[in-house]
Motif scaffolding. Structure first.
Motif, PDB file in Angstrom:
ATOM      1  N   HIS A  60     -13.332  26.047  27.969  1.00 11.13           N
ATOM      2  CA  HIS A  60     -14.279  25.459  28.917  1.00 11.13           C
ATOM      3  C   HIS A  60     -13.897  25.761  30.359  1.00 11.13           C
ATOM      4  CE1 HIS A  60     -17.210  22.598  30.461  1.00 11.13           C
ATOM      5  NE2 HIS A  60     -16.257  22.079  31.225  1.00 11.13           N
ATOM      6  N   ASP A  61     -12.593  25.837  30.633  1.00  8.54           N
ATOM      7  CA  ASP A  61     -12.116  26.058  32.008  1.00  8.54           C
ATOM      8  C   ASP A  61     -11.663  27.497  32.251  1.00  8.54           C
ATOM      9  OD1 ASP A  61     -12.457  23.305  32.748  1.00  8.54           O
ATOM     10  OD2 ASP A  61     -10.636  22.842  31.609  1.00  8.54           O
ATOM     11  N   ALA A  62     -12.119  28.446  31.402  1.00 11.11           N
ATOM     12  CA  ALA A  62     -11.667  29.839  31.524  1.00 11.11           C
ATOM     13  C   ALA A  62     -12.040  30.451  32.867  1.00 11.11           C
ATOM     14  CB  ALA A  62     -12.239  30.669  30.383  1.00 11.11           C
ATOM     15  N   LEU A  63     -13.254  30.197  33.332  1.00  7.89           N
ATOM     16  CA  LEU A  63     -13.678  30.774  34.606  1.00  7.89           C
ATOM     17  C   LEU A  63     -12.811  30.254  35.752  1.00  7.89           C
ATOM     18  CD1 LEU A  63     -15.475  32.356  36.519  1.00  7.89           C
ATOM     19  CD2 LEU A  63     -17.148  30.475  36.419  1.00  7.89           C
ATOM     20  N   ALA A  64     -12.597  28.947  35.801  1.00  6.03           N
ATOM     21  CA  ALA A  64     -11.785  28.368  36.873  1.00  6.03           C
ATOM     22  C   ALA A  64     -10.362  28.912  36.825  1.00  6.03           C
ATOM     23  CB  ALA A  64     -11.774  26.843  36.759  1.00  6.03           C
ATOM     24  N   PHE A  65      -9.845  29.101  35.618  1.00  4.62           N
ATOM     25  CA  PHE A  65      -8.484  29.605  35.465  1.00  4.62           C
ATOM     26  C   PHE A  65      -8.373  31.047  35.945  1.00  4.62           C
ATOM     27  CE2 PHE A  65      -5.542  32.029  32.719  1.00  4.62           C
ATOM     28  CZ  PHE A  65      -4.347  31.474  33.157  1.00  4.62           C
ATOM     29  N   VAL A  66      -9.286  31.907  35.486  1.00  2.00           N
ATOM     30  CA  VAL A  66      -9.239  33.322  35.885  1.00  2.00           C
ATOM     31  C   VAL A  66      -9.450  33.451  37.388  1.00  2.00           C
ATOM     32  CG1 VAL A  66     -10.352  35.579  35.624  1.00  2.00           C
ATOM     33  CG2 VAL A  66      -9.952  34.141  33.619  1.00  2.00           C
ATOM     34  N   SER A  67     -10.272  32.586  37.962  1.00  2.00           N
ATOM     35  CA  SER A  67     -10.491  32.613  39.401  1.00  2.00           C
ATOM     36  C   SER A  67      -9.222  32.234  40.157  1.00  2.00           C
ATOM     37  CB  SER A  67     -11.628  31.650  39.774  1.00  2.00           C
ATOM     38  OG  SER A  67     -11.905  31.716  41.150  1.00  2.00           O
ATOM     39  N   ARG A  68      -8.486  31.262  39.644  1.00  2.00           N
ATOM     40  CA  ARG A  68      -7.267  30.813  40.331  1.00  2.00           C
ATOM     41  C   ARG A  68      -6.124  31.804  40.180  1.00  2.00           C
ATOM     42  NH1 ARG A  68      -2.896  27.675  38.970  1.00  2.00           N
ATOM     43  NH2 ARG A  68      -3.699  27.355  36.864  1.00  2.00           N
ATOM     44  N   ILE A  69      -6.150  32.584  39.117  1.00  2.00           N
ATOM     45  CA  ILE A  69      -5.032  33.485  38.824  1.00  2.00           C
ATOM     46  C   ILE A  69      -5.243  34.876  39.438  1.00  2.00           C
ATOM     47  CG2 ILE A  69      -5.728  34.643  36.686  1.00  2.00           C
ATOM     48  CD1 ILE A  69      -2.498  32.686  36.961  1.00  2.00           C
ATOM     49  N   THR A  70      -6.476  35.169  39.916  1.00  2.00           N
ATOM     50  CA  THR A  70      -6.771  36.491  40.469  1.00  2.00           C
ATOM     51  C   THR A  70      -7.364  36.365  41.871  1.00  2.00           C
ATOM     52  OG1 THR A  70      -9.005  36.569  39.504  1.00  2.00           O
ATOM     53  CG2 THR A  70      -7.192  37.445  38.181  1.00  2.00           C
TER      54      THR A  70
END
Length: 365
Positions: A60-70
């Motif tokens: 569910h939080d994949a987009l937020a995670f990828v945004s924070r990591i890149t």
């Protein structure tokens, strides 16, 4: 023990000169680096890039995670669209550069093979929220089919029209009846597509691809030509041109750094400070003005004073001229600046030029 990709036997049968690279045995060359380089520029060549790391991020939080990591903004991606990006440490140094695909079931991150284990750990160490990370590198195979004749060769075995696939777009399709994920991406500056598919189908797809491409003079291409092709396009190589001691702003990658992205990203504070103060050096393109061939770590000087060093260098097969990427202090980074490269104790003249070195790529963004 070195690992082998699913195409190892194909490389050996084709006469590939196998060398260690990123923990794998991969072909350095088949019939020669220069010949293979020029073949890709004019026809079509196939690179085995199965050593690249492939990581799935779901939840569910994949987009937020990828945004924070890149550093780039994956929220801009549509389904089946790709994006070039960078992962940074807190101090702004580069963890890795990567390609991100947004898919129906989450995100596919394609990272450098030598950094696969490190990157996977970095991602897992920074998980937050409803996120799962799965490294699928060993289950998948990956081929890069590059050159102006790549599309017609692949079209013969494709279940979908390939021409509508734009730059950095992807599509699920069947090639020779095999399920694949196909994207118009690559590391050469030529037109081309990259194919992701199950390692179980590697031999069958390789044979079908080479059968279809025979009329287009398709050839297997090694690591040597892959390196010279990317260098002609000023595509940074991790471990040479970028690493933990370099930041994306000085490396010419500011176009993938969204400093004002909502939610921020790891390394954003450091990069904002660097941006405000101005970088102290820049990664530039050097075109040699004589027959010299620059090599990594050669020093670069202006008026006899050292102002930087070469990170990548070669004799460009397309230009038949020595070319290099080099970090130089920002006062000497402007196109048109004359510098010298220390070639084993001899100062050889070089000119800072606008990228890329090779300007006749067959597909424009």
């Amino acid at each position: 023990m070195l690992k082998r990709t699913p195409f190892y036997e194909k490389h050996v049968a084709a006469g590939g000169r196998m060398v260690p690279f990123a923990g794998y045995e991969l072909p350095l060359q088949f019939r020669g680096i220069v010949a293979e380089h020029l073949h890709v520029r004019k026809n079509v060549g196939v690179f085995d890039v199965s050593h690249m790391g492939r990581i799935i991020v779901r939840g569910h939080d994949a987009l937020a995670f990828v945004s924070r990591i890149t550093t780039n903004d994956p929220a801009e991606l549509e389904i089946n669209q790709a994006q070039y990006s960078v992962m940074c440490y807190d101090h702004g140094g580069i963890v890795d550069d990567l390609v991100i695909y947004r898919r129906e079931d989450g995100f596919l991150l394609v990272v450098n093979g030598a950094n696969n284990e490190k990157d996977t750990k970095w991602l897992r160490d920074h998980i937050s929220g409803d996120v799962t990370i799965e490294n699928i590198t060993e289950q998948m195979a990956q081929l890069a089919v590059q050159g102006p004749l790549a599309e017609p060769a692949l079209q013969k075995i494709s279940s979908v029209p390939l021409s509508p696939i734009g730059f950095y777009l992807a599509v699920p399709c069947r090639l020779a009846g095999i399920d694949t994920f196909l994207s118009r991406t690559g590391h050469t500056g030529a037109d081309g597509l990259e194919i992701y598919f199950s390692a179980r189908d590697a031999g069958r797809l390789w044979d079908a691809l080479f059968d279809a491409g025979r009329e287009f003079s398709i050839e297997p291409i090694g690591l040597g030509a892959r390196d010279t092709l990317r260098l002609e396009m000023k595509m940074a190589l991790y471990g040479n041109d970028i690493d933990e001691t370099t930041n994306p702003l000085e490396a010419g990658l500011s176009w993938v750094v969204k400093l004002d992205k909502p939610g921020g990203f790891i390394g954003a504070d450091a990069l904002k400070r660097i941006d405000a103060e101005g970088v102290t050096r820049r990664l530039v393109c050097l075109l040699m003005q004589d027959s010299s061939i620059p090599r990594p770590r050669y020093s670069v000087a202006a008026n006899g004073k050292t102002v930087g060093y070469v990170t990548s260098g070669t004799m460009s097969p397309s230009l038949n001229q020595g070319i290099a990427l080099a970090y130089v202090t920002r006062d000497y980074a402007k196109a048109g600046t004359t510098l010298t490269v220390d070639i084993r104790g001899r100062p050889a003249p070089a000119l800072v030029v606008k990228p890329p070195f090779y300007k006749q790529g067959s597909r424009k963004q």
